[in-house]
Design a protein around this motif. Structure first.
Motif, PDB file in Angstrom:
ATOM      1  N   UNK A 197       0.835  -1.200   0.000  1.00  0.00           N
ATOM      2  CA  UNK A 197       0.000   0.000   0.000  1.00  0.00           C
ATOM      3  C   UNK A 197       0.865   1.243   0.000  1.00  0.00           C
ATOM      4  N   UNK A 198       0.656   2.109   0.993  1.00  0.00           N
ATOM      5  CA  UNK A 198       1.423   3.355   1.120  1.00  0.00           C
ATOM      6  C   UNK A 198       2.611   3.212   2.064  1.00  0.00           C
ATOM      7  N   UNK A 199       3.008   1.990   2.366  1.00  0.00           N
ATOM      8  CA  UNK A 199       4.079   1.754   3.330  1.00  0.00           C
ATOM      9  C   UNK A 199       5.278   1.082   2.662  1.00  0.00           C
ATOM     10  N   UNK A 200       6.453   1.650   2.894  1.00  0.00           N
ATOM     11  CA  UNK A 200       7.711   1.046   2.478  1.00  0.00           C
ATOM     12  C   UNK A 200       8.364   0.507   3.742  1.00  0.00           C
ATOM     13  N   UNK A 255       7.191  11.686  -4.318  1.00  0.00           N
ATOM     14  CA  UNK A 255       7.414  10.814  -5.474  1.00  0.00           C
ATOM     15  C   UNK A 255       6.103  10.273  -6.043  1.00  0.00           C
ATOM     16  N   UNK A 256       5.117  10.069  -5.182  1.00  0.00           N
ATOM     17  CA  UNK A 256       3.836   9.537  -5.668  1.00  0.00           C
ATOM     18  C   UNK A 256       2.780  10.627  -5.804  1.00  0.00           C
ATOM     19  N   UNK A 285       2.419   8.609   2.992  1.00  0.00           N
ATOM     20  CA  UNK A 285       3.278   7.422   2.938  1.00  0.00           C
ATOM     21  C   UNK A 285       3.975   7.200   4.284  1.00  0.00           C
ATOM     22  N   UNK A 286       4.250   5.959   4.550  1.00  0.00           N
ATOM     23  CA  UNK A 286       4.916   5.566   5.784  1.00  0.00           C
ATOM     24  C   UNK A 286       6.202   4.823   5.448  1.00  0.00           C
ATOM     25  N   UNK A 334       6.312   9.014   9.356  1.00  0.00           N
ATOM     26  CA  UNK A 334       5.612   9.760   8.315  1.00  0.00           C
ATOM     27  C   UNK A 334       6.168  11.181   8.296  1.00  0.00           C
ATOM     28  N   UNK A 335       5.939  11.854   7.187  1.00  0.00           N
ATOM     29  CA  UNK A 335       6.396  13.233   7.071  1.00  0.00           C
ATOM     30  C   UNK A 335       5.626  14.099   8.045  1.00  0.00           C
TER      31      UNK A 335
END
Length: 83
Positions: free
Chosen positions: A9-12, A53-54, A61-62, A81-82
Protein backbone atom coordinates in the motif's frame (compact mmCIF):
# COMPACT_ATOMS: atom_id res chain seq x y z
CA UNK A 1 22.98 -8.43 8.76
CA UNK A 2 20.63 -8.85 5.84
CA UNK A 3 18.28 -6.22 4.48
CA UNK A 4 14.95 -6.69 2.73
CA UNK A 5 12.72 -3.96 1.35
CA UNK A 6 9.04 -4.36 0.56
CA UNK A 7 6.13 -2.10 -0.22
CA UNK A 8 2.55 -2.64 0.90
CA UNK A 9 0.00 0.00 0.00
CA UNK A 10 1.42 3.36 1.12
CA UNK A 11 4.08 1.75 3.33
CA UNK A 12 7.71 1.05 2.48
CA UNK A 13 9.24 -1.44 4.93
CA UNK A 14 12.95 -1.93 5.49
CA UNK A 15 13.59 -5.13 7.45
CA UNK A 16 17.06 -5.61 8.90
CA UNK A 17 17.78 -9.12 10.17
CA UNK A 18 20.67 -9.57 12.57
CA UNK A 19 22.19 -12.84 11.39
CA UNK A 20 24.73 -13.25 14.20
CA UNK A 21 22.82 -14.13 17.38
CA UNK A 22 25.85 -13.26 19.52
CA UNK A 23 25.19 -9.59 18.69
CA UNK A 24 21.77 -9.74 20.32
CA UNK A 25 22.48 -9.29 23.99
CA UNK A 26 20.51 -7.88 26.90
CA UNK A 27 19.49 -4.33 26.12
CA UNK A 28 19.92 -4.70 22.35
CA UNK A 29 16.32 -3.70 21.63
CA UNK A 30 16.67 -0.60 23.78
CA UNK A 31 19.87 0.37 21.98
CA UNK A 32 18.16 -0.05 18.63
CA UNK A 33 15.25 2.11 19.86
CA UNK A 34 17.70 4.80 20.94
CA UNK A 35 19.33 4.67 17.52
CA UNK A 36 15.97 5.09 15.80
CA UNK A 37 15.20 8.06 18.06
CA UNK A 38 18.47 9.67 16.99
CA UNK A 39 17.71 9.39 13.27
CA UNK A 40 13.91 9.83 13.35
CA UNK A 41 14.00 13.15 11.50
CA UNK A 42 15.94 11.53 8.64
CA UNK A 43 13.31 8.82 8.26
CA UNK A 44 10.53 11.44 8.42
CA UNK A 45 12.27 13.30 5.60
CA UNK A 46 12.52 10.06 3.63
CA UNK A 47 8.79 9.45 4.15
CA UNK A 48 8.18 12.96 2.82
CA UNK A 49 10.23 12.13 -0.25
CA UNK A 50 7.99 9.12 -0.83
CA UNK A 51 4.93 11.38 -0.58
CA UNK A 52 6.41 13.69 -3.20
CA UNK A 53 7.41 10.81 -5.47
CA UNK A 54 3.84 9.54 -5.67
CA UNK A 55 2.24 12.98 -5.68
CA UNK A 56 0.54 12.55 -2.31
CA UNK A 57 -0.07 14.91 0.59
CA UNK A 58 2.52 14.98 3.38
CA UNK A 59 1.93 12.15 5.82
CA UNK A 60 0.33 9.81 3.28
CA UNK A 61 3.28 7.42 2.94
CA UNK A 62 4.92 5.57 5.78
CA UNK A 63 8.53 4.43 6.05
CA UNK A 64 8.89 1.54 8.50
CA UNK A 65 12.14 0.22 9.95
CA UNK A 66 12.02 -3.26 11.43
CA UNK A 67 14.88 -5.02 13.22
CA UNK A 68 14.58 -8.81 13.43
CA UNK A 69 16.53 -11.46 15.30
CA UNK A 70 17.96 -14.60 13.72
CA UNK A 71 14.58 -16.38 14.08
CA UNK A 72 12.71 -13.57 12.33
CA UNK A 73 11.12 -12.24 15.52
CA UNK A 74 10.76 -8.47 15.68
CA UNK A 75 13.15 -6.81 18.12
CA UNK A 76 12.11 -3.24 17.31
CA UNK A 77 9.77 -1.70 14.77
CA UNK A 78 9.04 1.95 14.18
CA UNK A 79 7.05 3.73 11.48
CA UNK A 80 7.70 7.26 10.28
CA UNK A 81 5.61 9.76 8.31
CA UNK A 82 6.40 13.23 7.07
CA UNK A 83 5.67 15.99 9.59
Amino acid sequence: MTVAVEATGNELIMSLTITDSSLIQDGAAEQLETGLDAVASSFETLAGSLDQAVGADAGTCTYTVRYLDTDGSVLVERSFTAK
